[in-house]
Design an enzyme around this catalytic site. Structure first.
Site, PDB file in Angstrom:
ATOM      1  N   ASN A  94       0.827  -1.214   0.000  1.00  0.00           N
ATOM      2  CA  ASN A  94       0.000   0.000   0.000  1.00  0.00           C
ATOM      3  C   ASN A  94       0.862   1.265   0.000  1.00  0.00           C
ATOM      4  O   ASN A  94       1.908   1.323   0.645  1.00  0.00           O
ATOM      5  CB  ASN A  94      -1.000  -0.005   1.170  1.00  0.00           C
ATOM      6  CG  ASN A  94      -0.377  -0.265   2.528  1.00  0.00           C
ATOM      7  OD1 ASN A  94       0.642  -0.928   2.646  1.00  0.00           O
ATOM      8  ND2 ASN A  94      -1.010   0.250   3.567  1.00  0.00           N
ATOM      9  N   GLU A  96       0.580   5.417   0.538  1.00  0.00           N
ATOM     10  CA  GLU A  96      -0.213   6.571   0.992  1.00  0.00           C
ATOM     11  C   GLU A  96       0.614   7.830   0.766  1.00  0.00           C
ATOM     12  O   GLU A  96       1.850   7.788   0.863  1.00  0.00           O
ATOM     13  CB  GLU A  96      -0.533   6.417   2.480  1.00  0.00           C
ATOM     14  CG  GLU A  96      -1.357   5.170   2.778  1.00  0.00           C
ATOM     15  CD  GLU A  96      -1.412   4.860   4.272  1.00  0.00           C
ATOM     16  OE1 GLU A  96      -0.790   5.589   5.080  1.00  0.00           O
ATOM     17  OE2 GLU A  96      -2.072   3.873   4.626  1.00  0.00           O
ATOM     18  N   HIS A 107      -3.919   0.703  -2.886  1.00  0.00           N
ATOM     19  CA  HIS A 107      -3.994  -0.465  -2.006  1.00  0.00           C
ATOM     20  C   HIS A 107      -2.970  -1.519  -2.456  1.00  0.00           C
ATOM     21  O   HIS A 107      -2.543  -1.532  -3.609  1.00  0.00           O
ATOM     22  CB  HIS A 107      -5.397  -1.072  -2.045  1.00  0.00           C
ATOM     23  CG  HIS A 107      -6.451  -0.189  -1.442  1.00  0.00           C
ATOM     24  ND1 HIS A 107      -7.445  -0.663  -0.641  1.00  0.00           N
ATOM     25  CD2 HIS A 107      -6.641   1.153  -1.522  1.00  0.00           C
ATOM     26  CE1 HIS A 107      -8.225   0.335  -0.248  1.00  0.00           C
ATOM     27  NE2 HIS A 107      -7.756   1.449  -0.771  1.00  0.00           N
ATOM     28  N   GLU A 109      -3.148  -4.711  -3.132  1.00  0.00           N
ATOM     29  CA  GLU A 109      -3.542  -5.579  -4.246  1.00  0.00           C
ATOM     30  C   GLU A 109      -3.448  -4.807  -5.563  1.00  0.00           C
ATOM     31  O   GLU A 109      -2.977  -5.334  -6.583  1.00  0.00           O
ATOM     32  CB  GLU A 109      -4.982  -6.094  -4.043  1.00  0.00           C
ATOM     33  CG  GLU A 109      -5.146  -7.010  -2.835  1.00  0.00           C
ATOM     34  CD  GLU A 109      -5.473  -6.244  -1.550  1.00  0.00           C
ATOM     35  OE1 GLU A 109      -5.039  -5.079  -1.405  1.00  0.00           O
ATOM     36  OE2 GLU A 109      -6.159  -6.814  -0.693  1.00  0.00           O
ATOM     37  N   CYS A 134      -9.968  -5.726   1.029  1.00  0.00           N
ATOM     38  CA  CYS A 134     -11.122  -4.853   1.301  1.00  0.00           C
ATOM     39  C   CYS A 134     -12.089  -4.910   0.114  1.00  0.00           C
ATOM     40  O   CYS A 134     -11.744  -5.410  -0.964  1.00  0.00           O
ATOM     41  CB  CYS A 134     -10.657  -3.424   1.566  1.00  0.00           C
ATOM     42  SG  CYS A 134     -10.141  -2.544   0.088  1.00  0.00           S
ATOM     43  N   CYS A 137     -10.782  -3.456  -3.206  1.00  0.00           N
ATOM     44  CA  CYS A 137      -9.843  -4.312  -3.946  1.00  0.00           C
ATOM     45  C   CYS A 137     -10.543  -5.501  -4.587  1.00  0.00           C
ATOM     46  O   CYS A 137     -10.156  -5.934  -5.668  1.00  0.00           O
ATOM     47  CB  CYS A 137      -8.720  -4.797  -3.035  1.00  0.00           C
ATOM     48  SG  CYS A 137      -7.576  -3.470  -2.643  1.00  0.00           S
TER      49      CYS A 137
HETATM   50 ZN   LIG Z   1      -7.929  -2.776  -0.515  1.00  0.00          ZN
END
Ligand SMILES: [Zn+2]
Length: 298
Positions: A94, A96, A107, A109, A134, A137
């Site tokens: 991930n 950010e 994310h 994935e 999530c 994803c």
């Molecule tokens: Zn995700």
């Protein structure tokens, strides 16, 4: 001062119980200068020597993939590993970004899948992740050309198809879309330029997956050593899980062990449509570097 990726990986290897396997992984990653990618022959060598399957190896490697995470907001590092039909492994983590909006986040994935795509992978058979994917994803993965048979592996739950996580899914087939994410695309865009960075951004716009909006765009980022990292736009049936080309290019650069501070030039090629990613790309680039985006319409 950020910790070098080699130091993070060295530390993460201590989480692998099999010390001999950890040593072999270290030697391979060191030899390829900490690029988050393992070619099929290296995987075959590790699996034969240590009597494990590729799926088992991918789960062992998740703490290494998570080393590539950038998490100034959540401090929650997610690692993912994609296995391609080529049998190569592609790491993802991930990403950010500060001083911009939360929608710019990548994310794990998305990171691993777009990384595989940028290295030319044609289809993805498996994805291993250190936390349950999530909803965002799950929808992103449903855009893949292999969504029907994609297998998901978690440390606590292995060999489950994507559609077990996303039952009664809405996807490209509902809108009669023939070409899916990772299929070969040619969007028939052209420019009159011999500049290698512009040409690369154009090539990326040409392979963008944007069947819903047709807002084809691509990015090329050049670094101090003249290397060019590229990104194509990955659009999603449900719109919001789409991944803009700037994210894809930055992710490719980071997963290659490169620092964003080393970017010297950034080019975006976009086809004018009802949508534009120019503002979002400028905003994200501006949050990371003083380099100005060169924006070219086809
Ligand atoms: Zn995700």
């Amino acid at each position: 001062m950020t910790t070098p990726i080699s130091d993070k990986i060295h530390h993460a290897l201590s989480q692998i119980d099999n010390v001999l396997l950890a040593q072999d992984i270290w030697l391979i990653l060191q030899e390829q200068k900490f690029v988050g990618f393992l070619p099929h022959f290296a995987i075959q060598h590790l699996c034969n020597k240590h009597q494990i399957t590729p799926q088992q190896l991918s789960l062992q490697l998740l703490p290494i993939a998570a080393c590539y995470a950038t998490t100034p907001i959540s401090h929650f590092n997610v690692g993912a590993i994609v296995i391609g039909v080529s049998s190569n492994f592609y790491f993802g983590a991930n990403q950010e970004f500060c001083q911009t909006d939360i929608q710019q986040t990548i994310h794990a994935e998305q990171s691993a899948i777009s990384h595989a795509w940028m290295r030319g992978e044609k289809q993805i058979t498996d994805i291993s992740v250190n936390y349950t994917p999530c909803g965002h994803c799950r929808q992103f993965m449903n855009e893949l050309n292999s969504a029907e048979k994609l297998q998901i592996h978690l440390p606590h739950r292995k060999n489950n198809p994507l559609h077990q996580y996303l039952p009664d899914a809405f996807g490209p087939k509902n809108l009669n879309i023939q070409l899916h994410l990772l299929d070969q695309h040619d969007n028939q865009l052209s420019l009159n330029s011999n500049d290698p960075v512009i040409s690369q951004a154009l090539a990326m716009a040409n392979q963008a997956h944007a069947p819903y909006s047709k807002a084809f765009h691509g990015i090329a980022l050049q670094t101090q050593d003249q290397h060019i990292y590229h990104g194509s736009y990955a659009e999603n049936t449900a719109f919001n899980p789409s991944l803009p080309a700037m994210q894809v290019a930055l992710n490719y650069l980071i997963l290659s062990g490169e620092a964003v501070e080393n970017i010297t030039r950034a080019v975006m090629v976009e086809k004018p449509q009802t949508l534009s990613y120019k503002r979002m790309a400028e905003d994200l680039l501006g949050s990371l570097t003083k380099v100005k985006l060169e924006y070219i319409l086809t």
